[in-house]
Design a protein around this motif. Structure first.
Motif: not given
Length: 300
Positions: A246-262
């Motif tokens: 709706k005309g706005q940039i928002i965070l999507a997808d995921e944040v997890s051990p799949d997508t982060c190095r921890l």
């Protein structure tokens, strides 16, 4: 001086017969005025309420899957009977090396789903809009129907992985300031590295959108780095994606051990998908350890 008359309900004719008495407002008019003020205040609250909160109130409840829209490496995305909403179903499937290595991490889908929702709610409190609507089950979440911007955004705080290899440096060097890089989200091209000017020339996003994405990405890093630090975890790097809603940039997808190095702050033990990529073993234990430290309560 003459005392003020209370809101007595006198007619105009009766008030004229009360010399020296100043009437503030008659009762019927006061009731009308108060009602008008109440409606005005409620209307102002409605129009000023953030879109995300309004959408959450009307979406998610009683939602039904309609058609499978997309199945990726780690998730399935379904259309629903709500035109503004999708349902994301997280899988236990795992891939690495651009899909050449495949396997299963038992319980990963539930961990990634619930961890993502937990982190997204945390980020929303810090002013970062996300696609999160409602957690429907251990593996399923209702999200806003976004148009994904085809840019993978990578933030790095410590040297590791492909960065260390490409730059010829050892892993574990802490940057004085985080780096940001973009990849063109395109499986056929193996998600090549690009910069802002490539993205503009290819019309993947507008300059305003890229500036917003950059601002949000660094804010996400700031919030998550502090949060993971409180859990005894170093946020080494991570990949995130954004969408248009709706005309706005928002965070999507995921944040997890799949997508982060921890990494554990004390031992530097890897608590992420690198354990799968590098055949290090104890992959499920690492994912479960991160989830344990998050302290997410069991679903009722």
């Amino acid at each position: 001086s003459s005392p003020e008359a209370p809101c007595s309900g006198f007619t105009e004719k009766q008030r004229r017969k009360q010399p020296g008495r100043k009437v503030i407002l008659d009762f019927p008019r006061m009731m009308y005025y108060n009602s008008f003020l109440t409606v005005a205040v409620l209307f102002e609250q409605l129009i000023n309420e953030p879109v995300t909160n309004y959408q959450k109130k009307r979406m998610g409840k009683g939602m039904k899957k309609v058609d499978l829209l997309y199945e990726g490496k780690a998730k399935k995305v379904y259309k629903t009977d709500d035109p503004d909403c999708y349902i994301v179903d997280y899988k236990d499937d795992a891939t690495a090396m651009d899909g050449l290595k495949k396997g299963t991490i038992v319980g990963k889908g539930a961990i990634n789903n619930r961890m993502t929702n937990h982190i997204f709610k945390l980020l929303e409190k810090e002013g970062i809009p996300t696609h999160y609507v409602e957690e429907l089950s251990d593996r399923e979440t209702a999200v806003k129907k976004v148009e994904i911007v085809p840019l993978e955004v990578i933030i790095r705080n410590i040297t590791a992985g492909s960065f260390a290899k490409k730059m010829g440096v050892e892993e574990g060097i802490v940057f004085k300031r985080p780096t940001l890089e973009f990849s063109y989200k395109n499986d056929d091209l193996h998600d090549p590295f690009i910069n802002k000017y490539y993205a503009l020339s290819l019309e993947l996003a507008t300059e305003e959108e890229i500036d917003t994405i950059t601002e949000y990405a660094f804010k996400v890093n700031e919030v998550m780095k502090k949060y993971f630090d409180s859990l005894g975890i170093d946020l080494v790097d991570f990949k995130i994606e954004f969408g248009r809603y709706k005309g706005q940039i928002i965070l999507a997808d995921e944040v997890s051990p799949d997508t982060c190095r921890l990494w554990d702050k004390e031992t530097h033990e890897k608590l992420d998908k690198d354990r799968f990529r590098r055949d290090m073993g104890n992959v499920e234990d690492a994912y479960n350890e991160v989830f344990r430290r998050l302290g997410i309560e069991d679903r009722k």
